[in-house]
Motif scaffolding. Structure first.
Motif, short mmCIF file in Angstrom:
data_model
loop_
_atom_site.label_atom_id
_atom_site.label_comp_id
_atom_site.label_asym_id
_atom_site.label_seq_id
_atom_site.Cartn_x
_atom_site.Cartn_y
_atom_site.Cartn_z
N GLU A 25 -19.46 3.43 8.64
CA GLU A 25 -18.05 3.19 8.92
C GLU A 25 -17.85 2.54 10.28
OE1 GLU A 25 -16.46 7.09 8.52
OE2 GLU A 25 -16.30 6.94 6.35
N ARG A 26 -18.64 2.93 11.27
CA ARG A 26 -18.39 2.48 12.64
C ARG A 26 -19.39 1.46 13.15
NH1 ARG A 26 -17.52 8.52 14.81
NH2 ARG A 26 -15.57 8.91 13.77
N GLY A 27 -20.61 1.46 12.62
CA GLY A 27 -21.68 0.72 13.27
C GLY A 27 -21.97 -0.66 12.73
N TRP A 28 -21.38 -1.07 11.63
CA TRP A 28 -21.74 -2.36 11.05
C TRP A 28 -20.55 -3.31 11.05
CZ3 TRP A 28 -26.58 -3.45 10.99
CH2 TRP A 28 -27.50 -2.42 10.92
N SER A 29 -20.29 -3.86 12.20
CA SER A 29 -19.28 -4.91 12.29
C SER A 29 -19.82 -6.13 11.54
CB SER A 29 -19.03 -5.28 13.75
OG SER A 29 -20.20 -5.88 14.30
N LEU A 33 -23.86 -6.90 11.22
CA LEU A 33 -24.41 -7.06 9.88
C LEU A 33 -25.07 -8.43 9.74
CD1 LEU A 33 -24.65 -5.60 7.15
CD2 LEU A 33 -22.52 -6.69 6.49
N ARG A 34 -24.40 -9.46 10.22
CA ARG A 34 -24.95 -10.82 10.17
C ARG A 34 -26.26 -10.90 10.95
NH1 ARG A 34 -25.69 -15.18 12.78
NH2 ARG A 34 -24.78 -14.50 14.71
N GLN A 35 -26.31 -10.31 12.14
CA GLN A 35 -27.54 -10.32 12.93
C GLN A 35 -28.68 -9.60 12.22
OE1 GLN A 35 -26.52 -8.76 16.79
NE2 GLN A 35 -25.42 -10.62 17.38
N ALA A 36 -28.37 -8.46 11.62
CA ALA A 36 -29.41 -7.71 10.89
C ALA A 36 -29.90 -8.51 9.69
CB ALA A 36 -28.87 -6.34 10.47
N LEU A 37 -28.98 -9.14 8.97
CA LEU A 37 -29.34 -9.94 7.81
C LEU A 37 -30.30 -11.06 8.19
CD1 LEU A 37 -28.91 -10.75 4.79
CD2 LEU A 37 -26.96 -12.12 5.58
N TRP A 38 -29.98 -11.78 9.26
CA TRP A 38 -30.79 -12.94 9.67
C TRP A 38 -32.08 -12.54 10.38
CZ3 TRP A 38 -30.54 -17.55 7.68
CH2 TRP A 38 -29.38 -17.91 7.00
N SER A 39 -32.26 -11.25 10.69
CA SER A 39 -33.51 -10.80 11.31
C SER A 39 -34.56 -10.36 10.29
CB SER A 39 -33.22 -9.64 12.28
OG SER A 39 -32.87 -8.47 11.55
N ARG A 52 -25.91 -17.78 1.69
CA ARG A 52 -25.00 -17.44 0.59
C ARG A 52 -24.74 -15.94 0.54
NH1 ARG A 52 -28.45 -20.15 -3.51
NH2 ARG A 52 -27.37 -18.90 -5.04
N VAL A 53 -25.78 -15.14 0.79
CA VAL A 53 -25.63 -13.68 0.81
C VAL A 53 -24.72 -13.26 1.96
CG1 VAL A 53 -26.86 -11.50 1.21
CG2 VAL A 53 -27.69 -13.13 -0.49
N GLU A 54 -24.82 -13.94 3.08
CA GLU A 54 -23.92 -13.63 4.19
C GLU A 54 -22.46 -13.79 3.76
OE1 GLU A 54 -22.90 -15.10 8.75
OE2 GLU A 54 -24.60 -16.01 7.70
N ARG A 55 -22.15 -14.86 3.07
CA ARG A 55 -20.78 -15.08 2.56
C ARG A 55 -20.41 -14.04 1.51
NH1 ARG A 55 -22.74 -20.33 3.09
NH2 ARG A 55 -23.16 -20.54 0.86
N ASN A 84 -36.19 0.93 9.95
CA ASN A 84 -35.43 -0.03 10.77
C ASN A 84 -33.93 0.26 10.78
OD1 ASN A 84 -37.72 -1.56 11.46
ND2 ASN A 84 -37.62 -2.63 9.51
N ARG A 85 -33.53 1.34 10.12
CA ARG A 85 -32.14 1.77 10.04
C ARG A 85 -31.22 0.65 9.55
NH1 ARG A 85 -31.01 6.54 10.75
NH2 ARG A 85 -28.91 6.29 11.49
N LEU A 86 -31.63 0.06 8.42
CA LEU A 86 -30.86 -1.01 7.79
C LEU A 86 -29.95 -0.45 6.71
CD1 LEU A 86 -33.61 -3.72 7.24
CD2 LEU A 86 -31.72 -3.79 8.89
#
Length: 182
Positions: A25-29, A33-39, A52-55, A84-86
């Motif tokens: 609720e609080r930790g995934w702005s 989320l975008r940074q985690a996705l691209w890492s 596409r998944v980002e969108r 990795n707490r994803l």
């Protein structure tokens, strides 16, 4: 951490009230989320799909209820997602990306061969992330439906409630229709 398997919305559910839900609720702005996705490794191997998944994730954030979105963002309970707490949605995309790439290629070949739309069957689908990503990423002209098959889905035709909800499947209009089967 166990996955919430409440069939009905239950505010007293101990799984939904745990620390990982607070993180969801609080930790995934949108930016975190975008940074985690691209890492993730999938981003390096499949950058166009990752874009596409980002969108798609941005769309899901607005389309789904906060209860459903928080289930997507709950910290994964196994493997690299846990260490990795994803969020589960990212962990599942990272694992499914090679399969999704193969499915994209298969669908493109079917379209070029002018074959009729096919049905995709996701056996032991669990929560259904592979199917949800497939329904959003794959060309709708190549697929008539994605069937999510799992013994845990509710089945209204025989009165079985199942052990987890299909709210996230039925509360959204998918590019390729999704159908749950028990």
């Amino acid at each position: 951490q166990p996955e919430c398997r409440c069939v009905e919305e239950d505010p007293a559910c101990p799984v939904l009230a745990d620390d990982d839900t607070v993180q969801a609720e609080r930790g995934w702005s949108a930016e975190s989320l975008r940074q985690a996705l691209w890492s993730m490794p999938a981003a390096e191997l499949f950058p166009e799909m990752t874009a596409r998944v980002e969108r798609i994730l941005e769309e899901w954030r607005t389309k789904f209820s906060s209860r459903v979105w928080n289930r997507f963002m709950k910290i994964a309970d196994s493997g690299a997602g846990r260490s990795n707490r994803l969020p589960k949605a990212l962990k599942e995309f990272n694992e499914a990306a090679p399969v999704l790439a193969q499915l994209e290629q298969w669908c493109e070949e079917r379209l070029k061969a002018d074959l009729p739309p096919a049905a995709l069957v996701d056996l032991c689908s669990g929560f259904g992330f592979l199917s949800m990503f497939a329904a959003e990423l794959l060309p709708a002209a190549a697929l008539e439906c994605v069937y999510l098959v799992d013994r845990e889905w509710p089945n209204k035709s025989n009165g079985s409630k199942g052990s987890f909800t299909a709210e996230h499947i039925h509360a959204h209009s998918w590019r390729v229709p999704l159908t749950t089967l028990k």
